[in-house]
Design a protein around this motif. Structure first.
Motif, PDB file in Angstrom:
ATOM      1  N   GLU A  17     -27.308  -9.076  -8.988  1.00 53.74           N
ATOM      2  CA  GLU A  17     -27.046 -10.408  -8.430  1.00 53.74           C
ATOM      3  C   GLU A  17     -26.815 -10.373  -6.921  1.00 53.74           C
ATOM      4  OE1 GLU A  17     -25.836 -10.292 -12.712  1.00 53.74           O
ATOM      5  OE2 GLU A  17     -25.385  -9.062 -10.943  1.00 53.74           O
ATOM      6  N   ARG A  21     -29.097 -12.244  -4.079  1.00 56.79           N
ATOM      7  CA  ARG A  21     -28.528 -13.238  -3.164  1.00 56.79           C
ATOM      8  C   ARG A  21     -28.808 -12.868  -1.710  1.00 56.79           C
ATOM      9  NH1 ARG A  21     -24.383 -15.695  -0.325  1.00 56.79           N
ATOM     10  NH2 ARG A  21     -23.681 -17.663  -1.251  1.00 56.79           N
ATOM     11  N   ASP A  44     -26.706 -19.494  -6.371  1.00 58.56           N
ATOM     12  CA  ASP A  44     -25.489 -19.291  -7.165  1.00 58.56           C
ATOM     13  C   ASP A  44     -25.340 -20.376  -8.224  1.00 58.56           C
ATOM     14  OD1 ASP A  44     -24.919 -17.132  -5.523  1.00 58.56           O
ATOM     15  OD2 ASP A  44     -23.554 -18.267  -4.227  1.00 58.56           O
ATOM     16  N   ARG A  47     -27.965 -20.221 -11.088  1.00 61.54           N
ATOM     17  CA  ARG A  47     -27.768 -19.130 -12.044  1.00 61.54           C
ATOM     18  C   ARG A  47     -26.969 -19.591 -13.262  1.00 61.54           C
ATOM     19  NH1 ARG A  47     -27.261 -14.678  -8.736  1.00 61.54           N
ATOM     20  NH2 ARG A  47     -29.452 -14.232  -9.128  1.00 61.54           N
ATOM     21  N   TRP A  50     -29.707 -20.837 -15.526  1.00 66.18           N
ATOM     22  CA  TRP A  50     -30.524 -19.761 -16.089  1.00 66.18           C
ATOM     23  C   TRP A  50     -29.757 -18.943 -17.112  1.00 66.18           C
ATOM     24  CZ3 TRP A  50     -31.664 -18.269 -10.378  1.00 66.18           C
ATOM     25  CH2 TRP A  50     -32.488 -19.237  -9.809  1.00 66.18           C
ATOM     26  N   SER A  51     -28.475 -18.668 -16.820  1.00 56.99           N
ATOM     27  CA  SER A  51     -27.684 -17.854 -17.745  1.00 56.99           C
ATOM     28  C   SER A  51     -27.416 -18.588 -19.059  1.00 56.99           C
ATOM     29  CB  SER A  51     -26.362 -17.438 -17.097  1.00 56.99           C
ATOM     30  OG  SER A  51     -25.570 -18.571 -16.785  1.00 56.99           O
ATOM     31  N   GLU A  57     -35.195 -16.917 -14.290  1.00 61.14           N
ATOM     32  CA  GLU A  57     -35.466 -16.285 -13.002  1.00 61.14           C
ATOM     33  C   GLU A  57     -36.167 -14.964 -13.245  1.00 61.14           C
ATOM     34  OE1 GLU A  57     -32.005 -14.873 -10.799  1.00 61.14           O
ATOM     35  OE2 GLU A  57     -30.804 -14.906 -12.638  1.00 61.14           O
ATOM     36  N   GLY A  71     -37.133 -18.547  -9.029  1.00 57.53           N
ATOM     37  CA  GLY A  71     -36.380 -19.289 -10.033  1.00 57.53           C
ATOM     38  C   GLY A  71     -37.169 -20.476 -10.559  1.00 57.53           C
TER      39      GLY A  71
END
Length: 202
Positions: A17, A21, A44, A47, A50-51, A57, A71
């Protein structure tokens, strides 16, 4: 001469991560550091989508490290009859050391293939026509879509139809996170240069 770099496109691994970034911040902040940080903040926030399985991503691995990132986040087209689920491609970043070597192209192509496999028929973005038109994107306005903001130059508002048979048109609606991070369209001097119609006294 083939200038492409051997690249593996994959999902990010735990612990990458910070590197991602840094890559995004540097890619968007080479001329304007504040812009780079704003897009990193967007990263940030995205994410969390996506998580949770909302979009995805991908990273490009080259020479043993992360050389690029893309992304894909769910959004909507507000059609005449109903909402259509679509994806927005943003951000796309490539390490300066790998620019011009096919890394971004590989990322976009894999992202579009994965979007198609997931059942999406449309992918939108704000980007440079000279780059994205060779990857299957066309101007979205003439294709029947309305921009989510007047601050997006017409030429930069693009769409890829993954299912040519899908008869969809309407207004693109970005998810809230893009507005919260103020990463929709342009502001400042670049806006006045690329969207002069917003500054007329008509």
């Amino acid at each position: 001469m083939d200038t492409s770099t051997p690249t593996t496109i994959r999902s990010p691994r735990p612990g990458e991560e910070t590197r991602i970034r840094e890559l995004v911040r540097e890619a968007f902040g080479s001329d304007e550091p504040e812009e780079g940080e704003r897009v990193a903040v967007l990263l940030d926030a995205l994410r969390t989508y996506w998580s949770a399985g909302k979009g995805f991503e991908l990273v490009a691995e080259a020479d043993g490290g992360v050389a690029g990132h893309v992304g894909m986040t769910p959004a909507y087209v507000d059609g005449r009859d109903h909402l259509h689920r679509v994806l927005v491609l943003s951000p796309l970043s490539v390490d300066d050391a790998f620019r011009g070597q096919g890394v971004g192209t590989a990322l976009v192509r894999q992202a579009l293939a994965q979007a198609r496999d997931a059942g999406y028929s449309l992918v939108f973005l704000e980007g440079a026509p000279g780059y994205y038109d060779r990857l299957g994107f066309v101007p979205a306005g003439p294709a029947g879509f309305t921009k989510p903001s007047r601050r997006i130059p017409d030429a930069a508002f693009m769409v890829a139809r993954l299912d040519p048979g899908a008869a969809v048109s309407g207004a693109l609606v970005y998810p809230e996170v893009f507005w919260e991070t103020d990463t929709v369209g342009l502001r400042g001097a670049l806006l006045s240069r690329l969207c002069p119609e917003l500054f007329t006294d008509a």
